[in-house]
Design a protein around this motif. Structure first.
Motif, PDB file in Angstrom:
ATOM      1  N   MET A   1      11.273   7.049  55.114  1.00 45.93           N
ATOM      2  CA  MET A   1      11.104   7.393  56.505  1.00 45.93           C
ATOM      3  C   MET A   1      12.415   7.232  57.282  1.00 45.93           C
ATOM      4  O   MET A   1      12.776   8.091  58.083  1.00 45.93           O
ATOM      5  N   LYS A   2      13.081   6.112  57.024  1.00 44.51           N
ATOM      6  CA  LYS A   2      14.348   5.876  57.697  1.00 44.51           C
ATOM      7  C   LYS A   2      15.381   6.912  57.276  1.00 44.51           C
ATOM      8  O   LYS A   2      16.205   7.346  58.074  1.00 44.51           O
ATOM      9  N   LEU A   3      15.326   7.294  56.002  1.00 48.43           N
ATOM     10  CA  LEU A   3      16.263   8.276  55.496  1.00 48.43           C
ATOM     11  C   LEU A   3      16.048   9.630  56.166  1.00 48.43           C
ATOM     12  O   LEU A   3      17.007  10.311  56.534  1.00 48.43           O
ATOM     13  N   LEU A   5      14.703  10.145  59.124  1.00 54.27           N
ATOM     14  CA  LEU A   5      15.137  10.000  60.514  1.00 54.27           C
ATOM     15  C   LEU A   5      16.657  10.059  60.618  1.00 54.27           C
ATOM     16  O   LEU A   5      17.206  10.707  61.513  1.00 54.27           O
ATOM     17  N   LEU A   6      17.361   9.422  59.684  1.00 55.88           N
ATOM     18  CA  LEU A   6      18.821   9.448  59.662  1.00 55.88           C
ATOM     19  C   LEU A   6      19.337  10.857  59.410  1.00 55.88           C
ATOM     20  O   LEU A   6      20.286  11.313  60.056  1.00 55.88           O
TER      21      LEU A   6
END
Length: 94
Positions: A1-3, A5-6
């Motif tokens: 998820m963070k990836l 978003l990044l």
């Protein structure tokens, strides 16, 4: 998820955004260019005046040098004539 978003944030930064360019900006640039042309003309006029002043100063120095050559020539010529007259007077030729 963070990836994900990044990646979305990086993709948003990577694509260029359109910068609004208004008629006022265009007019301002045109005024700046005209002002720059006017300043360049003034600089060219000042360069011409400086060149004229240099030429006039050089001419004045040349005239002064010529005057000094003539002055010293007459002075030393008169001194030579005087020395010659004194030497002839001592010899009794005059």
């Amino acid at each position: 998820m963070k990836l994900i978003l990044l990646l979305i944030m990086l993709a948003g930064l990577a694509f260029p955004r359109e910068v609004p360019f208004t008629q006022e900006d265009r007019d301002r640039i045109i005024r700046l260019e005209e002002g720059q042309k006017h300043l360049q003309k003034q600089i060219d006029d000042l360069k011409k005046q400086i060149d004229d002043l240099k030429r006039d100063t050089q001419r004045q120095f040349d005239e002064l040098r010529t005057f000094l050559y003539w002055g010293f020539g007459i002075l030393f010529g008169g001194m030579e004539i005087l020395i010659g007259f004194v030497l002839l007077k001592e010899e009794g030729l005059v």
